[in-house]
Design an enzyme around this catalytic site. Structure first.
Site, PDB file in Angstrom:
ATOM      1  CB  ALA A 155      -0.925  -0.014   1.215  1.00  0.00           C
ATOM      2  CG  ASP A 156       4.087   1.403   2.723  1.00  0.00           C
ATOM      3  OD1 ASP A 156       4.036   0.420   1.969  1.00  0.00           O
ATOM      4  OD2 ASP A 156       4.752   1.398   3.782  1.00  0.00           O
TER       5      ASP A 156
END
Length: 766
Positions: free
Chosen positions: A482-483
């Site tokens: 995600a990041d």
């Protein structure tokens, strides 16, 4: 001398992007000049001499080679002049930035990324050695030069008391000490070898702490594989759990991806009760590692033992009761015919699952620990398979050479480093002076995007959509994060504000849309709405096996019900409940059963989506607005009473607070309008040291309280994070003096070649 190779393939390897980002090392006795070899030897000696104060290497060997390739003087002839700090009275901020960027550009690889170490736990090297030994692949995979450097690394990481810690800064533990001692013996070291009687000291540490019956379960599994422990001394890891339906919370597929990709192959090995060949060395280790004769050990009692140095997450009474039941009744019953049919079926299904993961990660796997386990399972299935040869070919991807020696890295963070590097360069207002650096980095980001979802019915294999995302590792590995996806999108959108002449051609809009789709999918509420829209728009009922909407199956509905908080996790949505931590079997780790949501990941997603919304205001507007609002609410709820946020992926309150402020400011909050930002700034300013810096210890992550480094020493990285947070919150307009003091500290630490030093950790190891 060792040579770093970038983006090169080889036999038994496949790649979807020409191996962009791949880093491997080869030994070439003719490589390097005499003075370069002397510089490497000097760096090795200096690291060894200071190894108890400066615990981390500086990648001098790689940086020296890259600087030479980029025609930058690394300073190997200048000795102390090159490593001396700059004269703060004769330099400006602009000069400091240019020196740093000149050096940073010089250590960029030709494919656009910055190669570097990512060491992780100190037992990962040992587990890979054990697998290579039991599969009879050690001599074919590692040359004598490999062995020499691995031994150098293991000895360099040994603590004063003779043991090894869980990580470079950790106090000695039974797990790392026993496994690293074992690895050194497998590599040919004698019982009394090593500098300063290292092997004898390690063995004494093991004996003084009760012998290897006191290992946590992970170590017991590895020693059982080797034949130096008995499977009857290991708490059950039943593979039959894999046969349970997805609605059962402890179905292994529902666990956090890093844990499940270790647990599932461990259950396969346990189910097989695999033991390597009983060589003379294995028989000797049975005598060396115990304080009692091997044949007299009570293995049933041993399975419950664990050294106090290793117990970070003690067993709960529920777990002990369950383990006792499975050990006494479950395991004997499940191995009897015809009930044993269930075990055989479970083992077949796990083998298919692991084959799927191997193929979809190009045999890299999600990390080094999982790689070793999966590679062993592959060999157990078929010792002569092409799949195992592909596994062996990827071992080199995990090996890294530094002045501290050769280690097995946990993984590598190529995309993560490049995304932040781009953002840092663009923030200097010097972008046009570093066009080549930016163009190469831009091309790397574009080439590193994951272009497809995992193959076939990927939701049945407990995988999330990945098309459009970015991995922490390389694109071939295929595990979207995600990041990493968010930071890549941020970098691309910031680059798009500059002329293509400066930064290169922009990425196609459709590919940015794909990335945003991944970010939206990683907040569960959006997936539920997608599912409902798909269901109501079809003339026929929605079936669980419908491959057109695999990402919206039962597991994702459960994800929302269990975690509707708006936060972002790491690789996937959470699929099970936090109460599952009561069944955590590892002893050495806590909070690893569930993919929790984090301030850092959530902030990265907010920043990326807010930037995207500015440039593409009409694309999925309502979903993005809703996603951002829920993410902001999540961050606000997590603020501590003192104004800080806990950071899980960096040290620690400084890191979390920086990310939180960045996320809140990305949606228009500022110091004047937000009491939360006011409290956060007061917290950071209260932690500033007298010399202007910040210096938070890794102990904060364990104590859950802000802890300074010993002697209240400042740290460059902590100081930079705090400055970024305060500047984003408008500290310059309110009172710039704290920032001026911090900036002067950072500038004073710069070396003459533009680099910054690898700092001491100020932690006691004795």
């Amino acid at each position: 001398m060792w040579r770093l190779k970038i983006a090169e393939g080889g036999p038994w390897l496949n790649s979807g992007n020409d191996h962009i980002g791949r880093q491997t090392w080869e030994f070439d006795k003719n490589f390097g000049s005499k003075e370069e070899r002397e510089a490497v030897d000097s760096a090795r000696e200096e690291f060894h001499r200071n190894r108890f104060t400066i615990r981390h290497s500086s990648d001098i060997i790689a940086r020296m080679q890259l600087a030479k390739e980029n025609n930058f003087s690394f300073g190997i002839n200048k000795g102390k002049d090159e490593t001396a700090h700059v004269d703060l009275n004769q330099t400006t901020v602009s000069e400091t930035l240019r020196k740093a960027l000149n050096y940073f550009s010089a250590i960029q690889a030709h494919d656009g990324h910055w190669p570097g170490d990512f060491p992780g736990p100190l037992f990962t090297t040992a587990t890979m050695i054990i697998v290579l030994y039991v599969t009879r692949s050690l001599n074919n995979t590692l040359s004598s030069e490999h062995v020499k450097e691995i031994c150098r690394y293991l000895y360099n990481r040994q603590n004063v008391d003779g043991g090894w810690g869980l990580h470079a800064e950790g106090e000695s533990s039974m797990l790392s000490t026993a496994l690293n001692y074992t690895a050194l013996r497998l590599l040919g070291q004698g019982v009394d070898d090593g500098p300063h009687m290292s092997m004898s000291k390690a063995r004494k540490w093991i004996h003084d702490h009760g012998g290897v019956t006191m290992m946590p379960i992970l170590g017991k599994v590895w020693l059982s594989v080797l034949g130096v422990f008995e499977w009857t001394g290991v708490n059950p890891i039943p593979p039959e759990l894999f046969l349970l339906p997805s609605l059962i919370p402890f179905q292994p597929g529902n666990l956090w991806c890093h844990f499940r990709m270790a647990f599932i192959p461990m259950s396969y090995i346990y189910g097989k009760k695999f033991v390597g060949p009983a060589t003379r060395l294995v028989i000797s280790l049975r005598k060396e590692l115990y304080i009692h004769p091997y044949k007299s050990i009570d293995w049933s009692r041993a399975r419950k033992l664990c050294a106090k140095e290793d117990v970070y997450s003690p067993h709960t009474w529920i777990q002990d009761c369950l383990s006792d039941f499975l050990y006494t009744f479950g395991e004997p019953f499940l191995t009897l015919w015809p009930v044993s049919y269930m075990r055989n079926r479970a083992l077949r299904q796990i083998a298919e699952f692991l084959k799927y993961e191997d193929e979809n990660s190009q045999y890299i796997c999600i990390g080094a620990v999982q790689k070793a386990l999966s590679m062993l399972c592959c060999w157990i299935e078929n010792t002569n398979s092409d799949a195992f040869k592909r596994h062996l070919a990827r071992v080199a991807d995990f090996l890294w050479v530094g002045e501290d020696g050769m280690k097995v890295r946990l993984c590598a963070g190529q995309l993560w480093d490049v995304a932040f590097a781009v953002q840092a360069i663009l923030a200097t207002n010097l972008a046009e002076e570093y066009e080549s650096t930016l163009k190469k980095a831009h091309d790397f980001i574009k080439a590193s995007q994951i272009m497809d979802n995992p193959s076939g019915d990927f939701s049945r294999m407990y995988r999330h959509i990945s098309k459009g995302g970015w991995a922490f590792h390389v694109a071939d590995q295929g595990w979207q994060a995600a990041d990493c996806t968010a930071e890549a999108v941020k970098a691309l959108l910031l680059l798009s504000k500059f002329s293509p002449h400066t930064t290169g051609d922009q990425m196609e809009t459709r590919r940015v849309y794909n990335a945003v789709n991944v970010l939206l999918s990683l907040q569960a509420l959006n997936l539920i709405k997608d599912l409902l829209s798909h269901s109501t728009s079809r003339s026929t009922p929605l079936h669980m096996h419908d491959t057109t909407i695999l990402e919206t199956n039962y597991n994702l509905i459960v994800s929302y019900m269990q975690n509707p908080n708006g936060g972002y996790g790491t690789w996937e949505l959470a699929r099970t409940n936090p109460w599952m931590e009561n069944l955590n079997m590892t002893e050495i780790y806590s909070d690893i059963m569930v993919d929790y949501q984090y301030v850092e990941c959530t902030s990265s997603a907010i920043q990326a989506l807010a930037l995207f919304r500015e440039k593409h205001p009409g694309h999925r507007k309502d979903e993005i607005n809703r996603c951002i609002k829920r993410a902001v609410d999540f961050i606000e709820r997590l603020q501590n009473d003192d104004g800080s946020w806990f950071g899980s992926w960096g040290i620690c309150f400084t890191y979390g607070t920086w990310f939180a402020i960045e996320g809140l400011c990305a949606v228009g909050q500022d110091y004047r309008s937000s009491t939360r930002i006011q409290k956060a700034c007061k917290f950071l300013l209260s932690m500033q040291l007298r010399n202007g810096g910040w210096g938070e210890s890794h102990l904060s992550s364990r104590t859950m309280e802000y802890t300074n480094l010993d002697g209240e020493k400042p740290h460059i990285v902590n100081t930079a994070w705090a400055m970024l947070a305060l500047m984003k919150a408008g500290q310059v307009e309110r009172d710039p003096i704290p920032l001026h003091k911090a900036a002067r500290f950072i500038m004073s630490m710069q070396l003459r070649n533009g680099d910054f030093p690898q700092e001491v950790t100020f932690h006691s190891y004795g």
